[in-house]
Design a protein around this motif. Structure first.
Motif, PDB file in Angstrom:
ATOM      1  N   LEU A 121       0.826  -1.201   0.000  1.00  0.00           N
ATOM      2  CA  LEU A 121       0.000   0.000   0.000  1.00  0.00           C
ATOM      3  C   LEU A 121       0.867   1.260   0.000  1.00  0.00           C
TER       4      LEU A 121
ATOM      5  N   ALA B 219       2.174   1.793  -3.438  1.00  0.00           N
ATOM      6  CA  ALA B 219       1.132   2.248  -4.352  1.00  0.00           C
ATOM      7  C   ALA B 219       0.739   3.695  -4.087  1.00  0.00           C
TER       8      ALA B 219
ATOM      9  N   PHE C 116      -5.098   3.305  -2.452  1.00  0.00           N
ATOM     10  CA  PHE C 116      -5.890   2.271  -3.100  1.00  0.00           C
ATOM     11  C   PHE C 116      -6.349   2.754  -4.471  1.00  0.00           C
TER      12      PHE C 116
ATOM     13  N   GLY D  23      -1.509  -0.403  -6.332  1.00  0.00           N
ATOM     14  CA  GLY D  23      -2.707   0.141  -5.711  1.00  0.00           C
ATOM     15  C   GLY D  23      -3.923  -0.713  -6.009  1.00  0.00           C
TER      16      GLY D  23
END
Length: 522
Positions: free
Chosen positions: A33, A36, A39, A234
């Motif tokens: 996460l 990325a 999200f 993501g």
């Protein structure tokens, strides 16, 4: 008991083991996460994959558990020569490498399989195994025996005195089912169904081989595609979070549905079943057990028949991958059992509610995607070294983390009994720490430790998850070689390599099992 337990065994090894497992799962997910940044948006295709994931996992769990009920019931009320061998053989598909199980099913039900060959002789149209039908067939093959074994434990937990009372009251099979067996299933069946649902929810190899197209995409396969094809971290993190949320929701539903059977204690006698004497019932049970046995044995025999002539001619990379697989399996088993033993010792010292929360935290490893964990570890390692060079250690660590909850399930009952029986005596003798583990715990936990080690080694040997994502051909394991040979249409060599893989998985399992039997009376 908790105070005496703390004096005998410190909590810090268990806390460290639990922390390592949590760090493996949550730390790797956090690394993905963080890399990325955020999200990615969940698309309509992702929601379609989520719906198909829940549908196939739900149907697989319902079919496996539902079919297991009559099979387990037939085994519970019948006594015949070789019954124990049948029960032992039921454990085979669970430790069978998934890629080998899929190859066996294709040999029977595939386009060129035995079933379609028979249909062609009869002038009937062929059937296609790919798609949802093939996924369900493979999941039932892998999980039906597992469900039967778990349900048999439920039947064994019913005190024999309940069946004596039922016979005295003139109960037939229907009344025994209503008053004795159904309450037991109400307590046991939701947990069995939930376990199978979680396994099928994160299934990878079955979907990869049997899916047959985009319509059969699951979240785990979508995570693989997001990593392998797009490297969209993501997107992968969003999919993994959705998958974990579905798993936790399913776990909550399973706990809400389950109800205790409340049979009370018995005297430990072997149950004699007076409700099994009907001729029609005997024929039904026999037909059911024979059909189930053929369904389980036929795919394995098909792989054996097609692959044996090709073992001697397997190329060198296959044997190199076999040696690599053995080393990974042994190390993963050692790590998984060590973590499970330390965590189990911790859980048995905690108050009941805290112990349940801790146990549930360990099960988080079952709901996490191995692909996400592997990718997170690689992103962390990238800052310090070449992650590709450490592909096999990462695969070993992830395999150990995935096997650890299964090992904990095996060890916890024995650990709880050990603490209840020997804590006071050990405290009076001054046996604590490593000395207590060496002189008290290890000798009396020999069998469950051996079984857990064999299970972890077999599961690790047959894994095709993380290694399919990261390992290059020079570092491939044997499951990867089998998949590559099958994908190149070298089916004969793939069958030969599959037999070698089966021999490794079962050989490791049997090796540890024999070690558990040696001096088990100590």
């Amino acid at each position: 008991m908790a105070r005496g337990a703390r004096e005998i065994m410190p909590r810090w090894p268990g806390a460290l083991a639990l922390g390592l497992v949590m760090a493996l799962v949550l730390g790797a997910f956090g690394a993905v996460l963080a890399r990325a940044g955020a999200f990615a948006a969940v698309t309509s295709a992702d929601w379609a994959a989520a719906r198909f994931t829940v549908m196939q996992a739900g149907l697989s769990a319902l079919l496996s558990a539902g079919l297991a009920v009559p099979v387990a019931r037939a085994l519970a009320r019948r006594r015949f020569p070789g019954r124990q061998l049948v029960i032992v053989a039921l454990g085979a598909p669970f430790i069978l490498p998934v890629i080998v199980a899929v190859m066996g099913l294709l040999a029977i039900f595939g386009r060129a399989g035995w079933l379609n060959a028979g249909l062609a002789l009869l002038g009937l149209p062929k059937i296609s195994l790919y798609g949802l039908d093939g996924i369900l067939l493979a999941h039932v093959f892998l999980n039906l025996p597992f469900a039967v074994r778990l349900l048999l434990n439920g039947w064994a937990s019913i005190p024999a005195e309940r069946f004596r009372l039922a016979a005295a009251l003139g109960f037939g099979p229907r009344e025994v089912w209503h008053h004795i067996e159904r309450p037991m299933l109400r307590a046991v069946l939701p947990g069995v169904t939930l376990a199978i649902f979680l396994v099928c929810l994160t299934s990878f190899t079955v979907i990869l081989v049997m899916g047959g197209g985009p319509r059969a995409t699951t979240l785990e396969l979508a995570i693989y595609q997001a990593f392998r094809l797009e490297f969209d971290l993501g997107h992968a993190a969003a999919l993994a979070s959705l998958q974990m949320a579905l798993s936790l929701a399913a776990a909550g539903l399973g706990l809400a549905v389950a109800r205790p059977a409340a049979f009370g204690a018995g005297l430990g006698r072997v149950a004699d079943r007076w409700d099994r004497t009907g001729r029609g019932l005997q024929i039904f049970d026999a037909a059911l057990l024979v059909t189930t046995g053929l369904f389980i044995a036929a795919p394995m025999l098909a792989v054996l028949a097609s692959g044996l002539p090709w073992i001697a001619g397997l190329p060198g990379p296959v044997w190199t991958a076999a040696g690599r697989t053995v080393i990974i399996a042994l190390v993963a088993a050692l790590v998984a059992v060590s973590l499970a033993l330390a965590t189990g010792l911790l859980i048995t010292t905690l108050p009941t509610r805290t112990a349940r929360v801790t146990d549930a935290a360990v099960m988080l490893a079952m709901t996490a995607s191995p692909l996400v964990i592997g990718t997170g570890l690689f992103l962390i390692l990238r800052k310090f070294t070449d992650p590709i060079a450490l592909a096999l250690p990462v695969v070993t660590l992830v395999n150990a983390g995935m096997a650890m909850p299964f090992c904990l399930r095996v060890l916890l009952p024995g650990l709880a009994a050990l603490r209840a029986d020997y804590d006071r005596l050990s405290a009076s003798l001054g046996l604590t720490g490593a000395t207590w583990v060496r002189l008290v715990a290890l000798p009396r936990l020999r069998r469950p430790l051996a079984f857990a080690s064999g299970l972890a080694a077999a599961l690790s040997a047959g894994d095709l998850g993380v290694v399919a994502l990261f390992a290059d051909p020079g570092r491939a394991t044997l499951p990867m070689q089998v998949y590559a040979l099958a994908g190149a249409y070298r089916t004969d060599q793939a069958a030969g390599a599959a037999i070698v893989l089966v021999l490794i998985a079962f050989g490791l399992f049997r090796l540890f099992d024999r070690l558990g039997d040696r001096d088990a009376d100590l």
